[in-house]
Scaffold this motif. Sequence first.
Motif, PDB file in Angstrom:
ATOM      1  N   ASP A   1       0.952  -1.011   0.198  1.00 44.52           N
ATOM      2  CA  ASP A   1       0.029   0.035   0.070  1.00 44.52           C
ATOM      3  C   ASP A   1       0.967   1.101  -0.025  1.00 44.52           C
ATOM      4  O   ASP A   1       1.413   1.562   0.984  1.00 44.52           O
ATOM      5  N   VAL A   2       1.010   1.852  -1.175  1.00 43.40           N
ATOM      6  CA  VAL A   2       2.064   2.820  -1.303  1.00 43.40           C
ATOM      7  C   VAL A   2       1.723   4.141  -0.327  1.00 43.40           C
ATOM      8  O   VAL A   2       2.740   4.682   0.236  1.00 43.40           O
ATOM      9  N   VAL A   3       0.413   4.496  -0.185  1.00 41.10           N
ATOM     10  CA  VAL A   3       0.249   5.605   0.613  1.00 41.10           C
ATOM     11  C   VAL A   3       0.575   5.268   2.078  1.00 41.10           C
ATOM     12  O   VAL A   3       1.161   6.066   2.806  1.00 41.10           O
ATOM     13  N   ALA A   4       0.029   4.258   2.643  1.00 47.62           N
ATOM     14  CA  ALA A   4       0.604   3.890   4.046  1.00 47.62           C
ATOM     15  C   ALA A   4       2.092   3.485   4.158  1.00 47.62           C
ATOM     16  O   ALA A   4       2.471   4.076   5.115  1.00 47.62           O
ATOM     17  N   PHE A   5       2.773   3.049   3.079  1.00 47.49           N
ATOM     18  CA  PHE A   5       4.267   3.103   3.131  1.00 47.49           C
ATOM     19  C   PHE A   5       4.785   4.278   3.370  1.00 47.49           C
ATOM     20  O   PHE A   5       5.618   4.675   4.151  1.00 47.49           O
ATOM     21  N   VAL A   6       4.314   5.454   2.393  1.00 43.85           N
ATOM     22  CA  VAL A   6       4.924   6.848   2.542  1.00 43.85           C
ATOM     23  C   VAL A   6       4.655   7.365   3.718  1.00 43.85           C
ATOM     24  O   VAL A   6       5.699   8.087   4.302  1.00 43.85           O
ATOM     25  N   ARG A   7       3.317   7.303   4.117  1.00 43.65           N
ATOM     26  CA  ARG A   7       3.005   8.046   5.130  1.00 43.65           C
ATOM     27  C   ARG A   7       3.653   7.338   6.904  1.00 43.65           C
ATOM     28  O   ARG A   7       3.816   8.074   7.543  1.00 43.65           O
TER      29      ARG A   7
ATOM     30  N   ALA B   1      -1.204   9.994  -5.644  1.00 43.54           N
ATOM     31  CA  ALA B   1      -0.388  10.942  -5.582  1.00 43.54           C
ATOM     32  C   ALA B   1      -0.819  11.955  -4.668  1.00 43.54           C
ATOM     33  O   ALA B   1      -0.215  12.551  -3.665  1.00 43.54           O
ATOM     34  N   MET B   2      -2.310  12.185  -4.813  1.00 38.79           N
ATOM     35  CA  MET B   2      -2.868  13.158  -3.753  1.00 38.79           C
ATOM     36  C   MET B   2      -2.816  12.837  -2.283  1.00 38.79           C
ATOM     37  O   MET B   2      -2.700  13.768  -1.470  1.00 38.79           O
ATOM     38  N   GLY B   3      -2.893  11.589  -1.952  1.00 41.47           N
ATOM     39  CA  GLY B   3      -2.728  10.982  -0.495  1.00 41.47           C
ATOM     40  C   GLY B   3      -1.279  11.028  -0.087  1.00 41.47           C
ATOM     41  O   GLY B   3      -1.114  10.572   0.990  1.00 41.47           O
ATOM     42  N   LEU B   4      -0.278  11.496  -0.917  1.00 44.05           N
ATOM     43  CA  LEU B   4       1.020  11.456  -0.311  1.00 44.05           C
ATOM     44  C   LEU B   4       1.808  12.914  -0.071  1.00 44.05           C
ATOM     45  O   LEU B   4       2.649  12.979   0.327  1.00 44.05           O
ATOM     46  N   LEU B   5       0.836  13.793  -0.425  1.00 43.43           N
ATOM     47  CA  LEU B   5       1.456  15.370  -0.343  1.00 43.43           C
ATOM     48  C   LEU B   5       1.282  15.956   1.124  1.00 43.43           C
ATOM     49  O   LEU B   5       0.434  15.721   1.958  1.00 43.43           O
ATOM     50  N   ALA B   6       2.390  16.625   1.444  1.00 42.78           N
ATOM     51  CA  ALA B   6       2.249  17.295   2.492  1.00 42.78           C
ATOM     52  C   ALA B   6       1.723  18.849   2.171  1.00 42.78           C
ATOM     53  O   ALA B   6       1.519  19.043   0.869  1.00 42.78           O
ATOM     54  N   ASP B   7       1.527  19.577   3.061  1.00 43.68           N
ATOM     55  CA  ASP B   7       0.749  20.758   2.675  1.00 43.68           C
ATOM     56  C   ASP B   7       1.648  21.777   1.611  1.00 43.68           C
ATOM     57  O   ASP B   7       2.968  21.911   2.010  1.00 43.68           O
TER      58      ASP B   7
ATOM     59  N   GLN C   1       3.930  13.458   7.698  1.00 46.58           N
ATOM     60  CA  GLN C   1       3.215  14.856   7.180  1.00 46.58           C
ATOM     61  C   GLN C   1       3.131  14.883   5.897  1.00 46.58           C
ATOM     62  O   GLN C   1       2.701  15.754   5.307  1.00 46.58           O
ATOM     63  N   GLY C   2       3.356  13.688   5.064  1.00 44.38           N
ATOM     64  CA  GLY C   2       3.450  13.812   3.633  1.00 44.38           C
ATOM     65  C   GLY C   2       4.883  14.537   2.949  1.00 44.38           C
ATOM     66  O   GLY C   2       5.609  14.605   3.577  1.00 44.38           O
ATOM     67  N   VAL C   3       4.951  14.134   1.732  1.00 45.20           N
ATOM     68  CA  VAL C   3       6.427  14.787   1.081  1.00 45.20           C
ATOM     69  C   VAL C   3       5.760  15.891   0.141  1.00 45.20           C
ATOM     70  O   VAL C   3       4.669  16.128  -0.028  1.00 45.20           O
ATOM     71  N   GLN C   4       6.965  16.498  -0.113  1.00 43.02           N
ATOM     72  CA  GLN C   4       6.803  17.749  -0.639  1.00 43.02           C
ATOM     73  C   GLN C   4       6.689  17.693  -2.188  1.00 43.02           C
ATOM     74  O   GLN C   4       6.171  18.629  -2.757  1.00 43.02           O
TER      75      GLN C   4
END
Length: 199
Positions: free
Chosen positions: A27-33, A56-62, A38-41
């Motif tokens: 699960d890419v989103v779970a792995f990255v989070r 990719a939307m679920g991976l982003l930081a503010d 806080q997500g990635v830039q």
Amino acid sequence: SVDISDEKVERAKRFGADYAVNSTAVDVVAFVRDLFPQGVQSVVDAVGVNALLNEAMGLLADHGKICSYGISPKLEMNLSWAPAPYNWSLTFVQFPEKKEEAAQHEEVMEMIRTGELVPRDFISLVLPQGEIATAFDLVEQKKTDLKTVIEFRALSQKGMHPYAAIETLPDPSGLHLHARWNGHRPGGQPRALLPELRR
């Protein structure tokens, strides 16, 4: 780095990726989070598939950014930014302008000269001009996972400037046209010899 091929995941690790996973098994989103709560830039999409942009939307930081330079099979999308932060941006770079490419040319050439970048690492197959139909068949059948190169050879002509270079013309299909002038280039000025792709 994320891919659906174990071979490409391992290649990404060899090329220096800190993390590389197969999205069919993870699960890419779970792995990255888990790594970056806080997500990635920045997220770079090299494929252009609608589903990847939504993921990719679920991976982003503010104020995070998504850059897509993949050629999408459909020039439209159904995009949901429900999992995204309040502030984000999406940029498409489907074909760089000549000035943009030129600005990076010397840096890339220097990386090749020093051995930091080896062109052969990104090529699956080099075929002569007479086998161009075979090359297209292999690309369409997805039997080459990197770049396929067609080699054209031109005879040198008396009185023309010394020239030896490698030129590639990218094609959305994944096939690259590869031309090498041995010894002389019509109307050209002397140029430095670039590294041999077959090494």
